[in-house]
Design a protein around this motif. Structure first.
Motif, PDB file in Angstrom:
ATOM      1  N   GLU A 119      25.925  54.465 -52.341  1.00 24.71           N
ATOM      2  CA  GLU A 119      25.524  53.515 -53.200  1.00 24.71           C
ATOM      3  C   GLU A 119      25.433  52.009 -52.375  1.00 24.71           C
ATOM      4  O   GLU A 119      26.439  51.450 -51.925  1.00 24.71           O
ATOM      5  N   ILE A 120      24.163  51.391 -52.626  1.00 23.20           N
ATOM      6  CA  ILE A 120      24.056  49.971 -52.059  1.00 23.20           C
ATOM      7  C   ILE A 120      23.749  49.071 -53.210  1.00 23.20           C
ATOM      8  O   ILE A 120      23.257  49.300 -54.145  1.00 23.20           O
ATOM      9  N   CYS A 121      24.178  47.809 -53.008  1.00 28.15           N
ATOM     10  CA  CYS A 121      23.953  46.969 -54.125  1.00 28.15           C
ATOM     11  C   CYS A 121      22.554  46.403 -54.047  1.00 28.15           C
ATOM     12  O   CYS A 121      22.284  45.580 -53.663  1.00 28.15           O
ATOM     13  N   ASN A 122      21.809  47.144 -54.867  1.00 25.51           N
ATOM     14  CA  ASN A 122      20.204  46.895 -54.728  1.00 25.51           C
ATOM     15  C   ASN A 122      19.562  47.248 -56.163  1.00 25.51           C
ATOM     16  O   ASN A 122      18.439  47.326 -56.249  1.00 25.51           O
ATOM     17  N   ASN A 123      20.576  47.323 -57.286  1.00 29.42           N
ATOM     18  CA  ASN A 123      19.759  47.375 -58.694  1.00 29.42           C
ATOM     19  C   ASN A 123      19.520  48.756 -58.782  1.00 29.42           C
ATOM     20  O   ASN A 123      18.505  49.202 -59.577  1.00 29.42           O
ATOM     21  N   ASP A 125      20.405  53.447 -58.580  1.00 32.15           N
ATOM     22  CA  ASP A 125      21.309  54.310 -58.562  1.00 32.15           C
ATOM     23  C   ASP A 125      21.239  55.085 -57.260  1.00 32.15           C
ATOM     24  O   ASP A 125      20.691  56.273 -57.394  1.00 32.15           O
ATOM     25  N   ASP A 126      21.771  54.826 -56.225  1.00 28.44           N
ATOM     26  CA  ASP A 126      21.464  55.470 -54.763  1.00 28.44           C
ATOM     27  C   ASP A 126      22.159  56.803 -54.801  1.00 28.44           C
ATOM     28  O   ASP A 126      21.758  57.657 -54.199  1.00 28.44           O
ATOM     29  N   VAL A 132      24.483  52.322 -62.011  1.00 30.17           N
ATOM     30  CA  VAL A 132      23.846  51.777 -60.919  1.00 30.17           C
ATOM     31  C   VAL A 132      24.693  50.724 -60.326  1.00 30.17           C
ATOM     32  O   VAL A 132      25.521  49.991 -60.700  1.00 30.17           O
ATOM     33  N   ASP A 133      24.876  50.605 -58.950  1.00 30.98           N
ATOM     34  CA  ASP A 133      25.601  49.806 -58.113  1.00 30.98           C
ATOM     35  C   ASP A 133      27.183  49.917 -58.258  1.00 30.98           C
ATOM     36  O   ASP A 133      27.888  48.751 -58.424  1.00 30.98           O
ATOM     37  N   ASP A 134      27.628  51.005 -58.717  1.00 30.86           N
ATOM     38  CA  ASP A 134      29.072  51.007 -58.833  1.00 30.86           C
ATOM     39  C   ASP A 134      29.647  51.205 -57.363  1.00 30.86           C
ATOM     40  O   ASP A 134      28.970  52.177 -56.601  1.00 30.86           O
ATOM     41  N   CYS A 136      29.486  49.835 -54.880  1.00 31.48           N
ATOM     42  CA  CYS A 136      28.372  49.571 -53.775  1.00 31.48           C
ATOM     43  C   CYS A 136      28.689  48.631 -52.566  1.00 31.48           C
ATOM     44  O   CYS A 136      29.450  47.893 -52.744  1.00 31.48           O
ATOM     45  N   THR A 138      26.953  46.112 -49.737  1.00 30.04           N
ATOM     46  CA  THR A 138      25.828  45.372 -49.378  1.00 30.04           C
ATOM     47  C   THR A 138      24.877  46.152 -48.112  1.00 30.04           C
ATOM     48  O   THR A 138      25.243  46.879 -47.846  1.00 30.04           O
TER      49      THR A 138
END
Length: 148
Positions: A119-123, A125-126, A132-134, A136, A138
């Protein structure tokens, strides 16, 4: 009888005690092709006696279907199957939702374009867990982890 060069004619032309040696035995079974593209027949002496030919008919070529076999006899398995190559939804969440129809395991199914990842902080749900962005990272933190 005077020995002569052996011909495929059911005779021992060269008088060595072996009929039609150096030729496939007339009447023996033979095949052409392989797998789904194989047919059977028998060896027959050519009219001139200089060879033998397998009389198996040309294999029947069928349309390719998703079954793990080479139905269209082009040495490729399950390619160009109707219904594949089109966009679909996997039923998964996040970036794992979009997919493309593919033939896998003998059936046409929707395969995700992207697999779950860190999970990457990018808006987005990777990790495809519907959040989303749990927890996460950078983009820079993720790049550092990837390079280790």
């Amino acid at each position: 009888m005077t020995p002569v060069k052996e011909l495929c004619n059911r005779k021992d032309d060269d008088c060595d005690g072996i009929v039609d040696n150096d030729f496939e035995r007339e009447g023996a079974t033979c095949t052409i092709g392989k797998g789904e593209c194989k047919s059977s027949g028998v060896w027959k002496c050519n009219a001139d006696g200089k060879g033998a030919t397998c009389d198996a008919p040309q294999p029947s070529i069928k349309a390719e279907v998703c079954d793990g076999l080479d139905n269209d006899c082009d040495d490729k398995i399950d390619e160009d199957v109707p219904g594949t190559g089109v966009a679909c939804q996997t039923g998964k969440v996040g970036v794992c939702a979009p997919g493309v129809m593919q033939c896998l395991g003998g059936r046409v199914q929707c395969v995700a374009n992207v697999q779950p990842s860190q999970e990457i902080c990018n808006n987005l749900d990777d990790d495809c867990n519907n959040v989303v962005d749990d927890r996460c990272l950078t983009a820079e933190e993720a790049a550092k982890l990837k390079n280790k």
